[in-house]
Design a protein around this motif. Structure first.
Motif, PDB file in Angstrom:
ATOM      1  N   LEU A   1     -17.263 -89.586 -15.731  1.00  0.00           N
ATOM      2  CA  LEU A   1     -17.178 -88.142 -15.983  1.00  0.00           C
ATOM      3  C   LEU A   1     -15.893 -87.567 -15.403  1.00  0.00           C
ATOM      4  N   LEU A   2     -15.542 -87.959 -14.188  1.00  0.00           N
ATOM      5  CA  LEU A   2     -14.297 -87.484 -13.583  1.00  0.00           C
ATOM      6  C   LEU A   2     -13.083 -87.952 -14.378  1.00  0.00           C
ATOM      7  N   ALA A   3     -13.146 -89.164 -14.926  1.00  0.00           N
ATOM      8  CA  ALA A   3     -12.046 -89.669 -15.747  1.00  0.00           C
ATOM      9  C   ALA A   3     -11.858 -88.824 -16.999  1.00  0.00           C
ATOM     10  N   VAL A   4     -12.966 -88.474 -17.650  1.00  0.00           N
ATOM     11  CA  VAL A   4     -12.885 -87.652 -18.865  1.00  0.00           C
ATOM     12  C   VAL A   4     -12.330 -86.265 -18.532  1.00  0.00           C
ATOM     13  N   LEU A   5     -12.825 -85.657 -17.458  1.00  0.00           N
ATOM     14  CA  LEU A   5     -12.347 -84.329 -17.088  1.00  0.00           C
ATOM     15  C   LEU A   5     -10.891 -84.361 -16.623  1.00  0.00           C
ATOM     16  N   ALA A   6     -10.488 -85.434 -15.943  1.00  0.00           N
ATOM     17  CA  ALA A   6      -9.092 -85.568 -15.538  1.00  0.00           C
ATOM     18  C   ALA A   6      -8.188 -85.743 -16.750  1.00  0.00           C
ATOM     19  N   THR A   7      -8.654 -86.486 -17.741  1.00  0.00           N
ATOM     20  CA  THR A   7      -7.884 -86.663 -18.969  1.00  0.00           C
ATOM     21  C   THR A   7      -7.645 -85.308 -19.636  1.00  0.00           C
ATOM     22  N   TYR A   8      -8.662 -84.468 -19.669  1.00  0.00           N
ATOM     23  CA  TYR A   8      -8.488 -83.136 -20.242  1.00  0.00           C
ATOM     24  C   TYR A   8      -7.573 -82.276 -19.362  1.00  0.00           C
ATOM     25  N   HIS A   9      -7.840 -82.269 -18.059  1.00  0.00           N
ATOM     26  CA  HIS A   9      -7.125 -81.356 -17.155  1.00  0.00           C
ATOM     27  C   HIS A   9      -5.622 -81.607 -17.164  1.00  0.00           C
ATOM     28  N   TRP A  10      -5.235 -82.856 -16.952  1.00  0.00           N
ATOM     29  CA  TRP A  10      -3.807 -83.139 -16.907  1.00  0.00           C
ATOM     30  C   TRP A  10      -3.222 -83.424 -18.286  1.00  0.00           C
ATOM     31  N   GLY A  11      -4.074 -83.733 -19.237  1.00  0.00           N
ATOM     32  CA  GLY A  11      -3.581 -83.957 -20.589  1.00  0.00           C
ATOM     33  C   GLY A  11      -3.049 -82.706 -21.248  1.00  0.00           C
ATOM     34  N   ARG A  12      -3.482 -81.525 -20.804  1.00  0.00           N
ATOM     35  CA  ARG A  12      -3.008 -80.279 -21.401  1.00  0.00           C
ATOM     36  C   ARG A  12      -1.504 -80.129 -21.298  1.00  0.00           C
ATOM     37  N   ALA A  13      -0.935 -80.543 -20.159  1.00  0.00           N
ATOM     38  CA  ALA A  13       0.516 -80.438 -19.995  1.00  0.00           C
ATOM     39  C   ALA A  13       1.256 -81.461 -20.845  1.00  0.00           C
ATOM     40  N   LEU A  14       0.597 -82.546 -21.207  1.00  0.00           N
ATOM     41  CA  LEU A  14       1.246 -83.619 -21.965  1.00  0.00           C
ATOM     42  C   LEU A  14       1.150 -83.408 -23.470  1.00  0.00           C
ATOM     43  N   VAL A  15       0.006 -82.920 -23.960  1.00  0.00           N
ATOM     44  CA  VAL A  15      -0.206 -82.836 -25.407  1.00  0.00           C
ATOM     45  C   VAL A  15      -0.753 -81.491 -25.864  1.00  0.00           C
ATOM     46  N   GLY A  16      -1.036 -80.568 -24.951  1.00  0.00           N
ATOM     47  CA  GLY A  16      -1.619 -79.292 -25.329  1.00  0.00           C
ATOM     48  C   GLY A  16      -3.131 -79.287 -25.161  1.00  0.00           C
ATOM     49  N   ARG A  17      -3.687 -78.075 -25.108  1.00  0.00           N
ATOM     50  CA  ARG A  17      -5.114 -77.935 -24.792  1.00  0.00           C
ATOM     51  C   ARG A  17      -6.013 -78.546 -25.856  1.00  0.00           C
ATOM     52  N   ARG A  18      -5.759 -78.242 -27.126  1.00  0.00           N
ATOM     53  CA  ARG A  18      -6.643 -78.737 -28.182  1.00  0.00           C
ATOM     54  C   ARG A  18      -6.640 -80.259 -28.238  1.00  0.00           C
ATOM     55  N   ALA A  19      -5.452 -80.829 -28.183  1.00  0.00           N
ATOM     56  CA  ALA A  19      -5.358 -82.287 -28.224  1.00  0.00           C
ATOM     57  C   ALA A  19      -5.947 -82.914 -26.965  1.00  0.00           C
ATOM     58  N   ALA A  20      -5.794 -82.269 -25.813  1.00  0.00           N
ATOM     59  CA  ALA A  20      -6.362 -82.810 -24.574  1.00  0.00           C
ATOM     60  C   ALA A  20      -7.885 -82.832 -24.648  1.00  0.00           C
ATOM     61  N   PHE A  21      -8.469 -81.782 -25.241  1.00  0.00           N
ATOM     62  CA  PHE A  21      -9.930 -81.759 -25.408  1.00  0.00           C
ATOM     63  C   PHE A  21     -10.384 -82.900 -26.310  1.00  0.00           C
TER      64      PHE A  21
END
Length: 557
Positions: A111-131
Motif C-alpha cells: 500500500l505504501l508503495a502504491v501511494l508513494a508511486t502516486y505521490h512522487w509520480g505527480r512531479a514526473l508524469v503529472g497527477r492523472r498519469a500518476a494516479f
C-alpha cells in the motif's frame, strides 16, 4: 449500456481524495484470501516461523528456524512481522499461530508503495498519469501475490518507491531539494538495507550512475548531501549488523553474502535458474493486466528520453531490469523494484493527448498476450481443484468468465475510449478475478495444504487426551508444517528415528510418511512398541512434486 461509464473512468484520476480511492482499490484487490489462504512453502513459512520464534523467545537479534540459524536475509521484515503479531494479540484479533498477522507488513508495504508511486509520480508524469500508474501497480499479478506472502519483497518495494521518488525530486529540481528530503532519502535506504540488504541502494545507485553517464553531468547529486547521508544510511543498519555479527560469531555475513547472495548471482539457487530474457518472457503474466499498456508505451518513452521525467524513469527501470536478467537465479518478483517506473511510463503515454500510436505489431502482440494470460488464468483455476483434489469446484468455474469479461471490457474500451480508460478499467475488473482465485479457489483446495490439515487432525485428538507429549514427523519436513504444528515439532530422519522418538517418552505422537512406513514398523517391533494409529492425512507436496500419505501413531501400554 457500457460495462463501465467512460466519464467515471475520466473523473477518477482527478478525484478529490485520490489516495483514498487508491487505498480502496488496493484493499479490494488484496484482502481476499489474506486470512483464509494457508501458509505456503517454502519462503513464507520460513519467514513467519522465524518471526514467531522471535516473539516466543524474546531474542530480536538472531534469526532462527527451529534450532537452525537462518543467516540469509536481514532482520527488518522479522521485526515488522513480530510487531504485527504483538499488536494483533494485544487487540485480541488473532494469535501467533495464524498466518495472516505475518502478512500484514507485506500488505502495508505494498500500500505504501502504491501511494508513494502516486505521490512522487505527480512531479514526473503529472497527477492523472500518476494516479493511473499507481492503480496499475496495485493490480499487477506479482504485487497482488506478494501481498499474500509473509516475506520481504512488498515491504522492500515501499522503500524503493519512496527513495526513488525522492531521488527523482532531487534530479528534477536540485535547487529546491531540502536537507530534510535528503535525510528522508538516506533513511529510507537504511530501512531497505534492514529489509533486503543492498537491493534498495543498488536501484538508486544504478539510476544515479545511468543519469550521470547519459547527462555527462552529476552536479545534481550534491543535493542528496551524501557526505552525511551515507553515514546516516549505514548508521540505521549498523547496530543490528554489529549485534548479529557478535551473536553468530560472523557466520551471518559469511552465509548471507557468500552463501545466499553470491550463489544467486553465479548459479540458479534452489533450481530457480532462468536464461537472460526470462523476465521479458514472463512480463505479460507478472504485470497483468497492465503489461499490454507498458509494451505500447515503451517506444514513445524511448523517443521522449530527453524529457527529464521520462529520462529519470528509464534510468530507474532499465539498468535494474538488465541486472536481474543477468543474474542466474530468477524468480518472478525480483524485477518488482522496476515496476513503479514502468507503470508511470505507461500511464504517461496513455494520458498524453498528443501521444503517437504504438507500432501495430507491438499493439497486437500486447493485446494477444493479454487475452492469452486472461484465458490461462481462467482455465488454470478451473483445472486446479480437479488436479489437486479430483473434484469440480463451482467457484473455480467462475474465474474464466470473470477473466474473459476483464479482457473483453479492456479491448472494447481500447477501441472506443482510449488506452488510459482501458487500463484503469482493467485494474478495476481485476478485482473479481483475483478475489475468486485467492479468496475462493486456493483456500478451498485440500491436497496442497498438508501442514494445516495435520495440525487440525492433532487438535481433534487433543480434547480426548490422546495428544499430550511431543510431536515428530518423518517424511515431510516442509516449513508450512512446522508453522502449523508448532515450534517444538521434531523433524526426524527416518522410520527408525520415528520409532525411537515415539518410545522415548509416553504421550508422544509421530507422523510417518508412506516411504518410511516399513522401516518405522520394523523398528517399532524391535523396540517392543504397541502402536496405535490415530489418523492419516493425504496430500500433495507441491515443492517436491509428489503425493504422500502421513499416518499418525502413538505407543500404548
Amino acid at each position: 449500456m457500457p460495462l463501465f461509464p467512460r466519464d467515471i473512468l475520466d473523473r477518477l484520476p482527478e478525484a478529490r481524495w485520490p489516495r483514498l480511492w487508491l487505498s480502496l482499490l488496493c484493499l479490494a484487490l488484496w484482502l481476499p484470501g489474506l486470512a483464509s489462504l494457508p501458509p505456503g512453502d517454502r519462503d513464507e513459512s520460513r519467514f513467519a516461523q522465524a518471526s514467531r520464534q522471535m516473539v516466543e523467545s524474546g531474542d530480536y537479534v538472531r534469526i532462527r528456524f527451529g534450532e537452525e540459524e537462518r543467516n540469509k536475509k536481514p532482520v527488518g521484515i522479522h521485526w515488522a512481522q513480530a510487531a504485527s503479531v504483538r499488536a494483533v494479540e494485544t487487540l485480541g484479533l488473532g494469535h501467533r499461530g495464524e498466518i495472516w498477522p505475518y502478512r500484514l507488513p507485506s500488505l502495508l508495504g505494498a500500500l505504501l508503495a502504491v501511494l508513494a508511486t502516486y505521490h512522487w509520480g505527480r512531479a514526473l508524469v503529472g497527477r492523472r498519469a500518476a494516479f493511473l500508474g499507481a492503480a496499475l501497480l496495485a493490480s499487477c499479478t506479482v504485487l497482488v501475490v506478494e501481498t499474500h506472502i509473509a516475506k520481504t519483497d512488498a515491504a522492500l518495494l515501499a522503500t524503493v518507491a519512496a527513495a526513488m521518488g525522492l531521488l527523482g525530486r532531487a534530479y528534477l529540481a536540485p535547487g529546491t531539494f531540502t536537507a530534510r528530503q535528503a535525510a528522508g532519502f538516506w533513511a529510507v535506504l537504511g530501512v531497505s538495507i534492514l529489509l533486503k540488504g543492498p537491493i534498495g541502494p543498488m536501484v538508486a545507485l544504478l539510476a544515479g550512475l545511468t543519469l550521470a553517464v547519459a547527462d555527462r553531468a552529476a552536479g545534481w547529486l550534491r543535493a542528496l548531501r551524501p557526505l552525511w547521508g551515507v553515514p546516516l544510511m549505514l548508521g540505521m543498519a549498523a547496530p543490528w549488523l554489529v549485534a548479529i555479527g557478535i551473536a553468530t560469531e560472523g557466520r551471518f555475513f559469511a552465509e548471507a553474502v557468500g552463501g545466499d547472495m553470491l550463489s544467486k548471482v553465479g548459479s540458479g539457487e534452489e533450481a530457480h535458474w532462468g536464461p537472460p530474457g526470462y523476465y521479458l518472457a514472463t512480463f505479460a503474466l507478472a504485470a497483468f493486466p497492465a503489461a499490454f499498456l507498458v509494451l505500447r508505451a515503451l517506444p514513445a518513452a524511448w523517443r521522449d528520453r530527453m524529457s527529464p521525467g521520462t529520462r529519470f524513469l528509464l534510468a530507474w527501470a532499465a539498468p535494474t531490469w538488465l541486472l536481474f536478467e543477468a543474474v542466474a537465479t530468477k524468480l518472478p518478483h525480483y524485477t518488482l523494484p522496476a515496476f513503479p517506473a514502468l507503470m508511470l511510463l505507461a500511464a504517461a503515454w496513455a494520458m498524453d493527448p498528443l501521444r503517437r500510436p504504438a507500432p501495430r505489431w507491438l499493439s497486437g502482440l500486447g493485446l494477444g498476450l493479454f487475452w492469452l494470460v486472461a484465458a490461462a488464468l481462467g482455465v488454470a483455476a478451473a483445472l486446479l481443484p480437479w488436479l489437486a483434489d479430483r473434484r469440480v469446484d463451482p467457484v473455480a468455474l467462475l474465474v474464466l468468465p470473470a477473466a474473459l469479461l476483464l479482457a473483453g471490457g479492456v479491448t472494447a474500451m481500447l477501441r472506443r475510449g482510449g488506452p488510459g480508460r482501458a487500463a484503469l478499467l482493467g485494474a478495476i475488473l481485476a478485482v473479481p478475478v483475483y478475489g475468486l482465485i485467492l479468496g475462493g479457489v486456493l483456500p478451498r483446495l485440500e491436497a496442497p495444504w498438508i501442514g494445516p490439515r495435520l495440525a487440525a487432525r492433532l487438535a481433534e485428538a487433543a480434547p480426548t487426551g490422546d495428544v499430550q507429549g511431543g510431536f515428530g514427523v518423518v517424511g515431510y519436513h516442509e516449513p508450512s508444517m512446522v508453522f502449523a504444528t508448532g515450534t517444538g515439532t521434531a523433524l526426524l530422519r527416518d522410520g527408525a528415528a520415528g520409532a525411537a522418538f515415539l518410545g522415548a517418552e509416553p504421550g508422544r505422537t509421530v507422523a510417518i510418511g508412506d516411504r518410511d512406513q516399513a522401516g518405522f514398523r520394523a523398528a517399532a517391533m524391535r523396540a517392543g512398541l504397541n502402536l496405535r494409529e490415530i489418523g492419516l492425512v493425504e496430500g500433495y507436496n507441491y515443492t517436491r512434486g509428489r503425493r504422500l500419505t502421513l499416518r499418525l501413531f502413538q505407543a500404548v501400554p
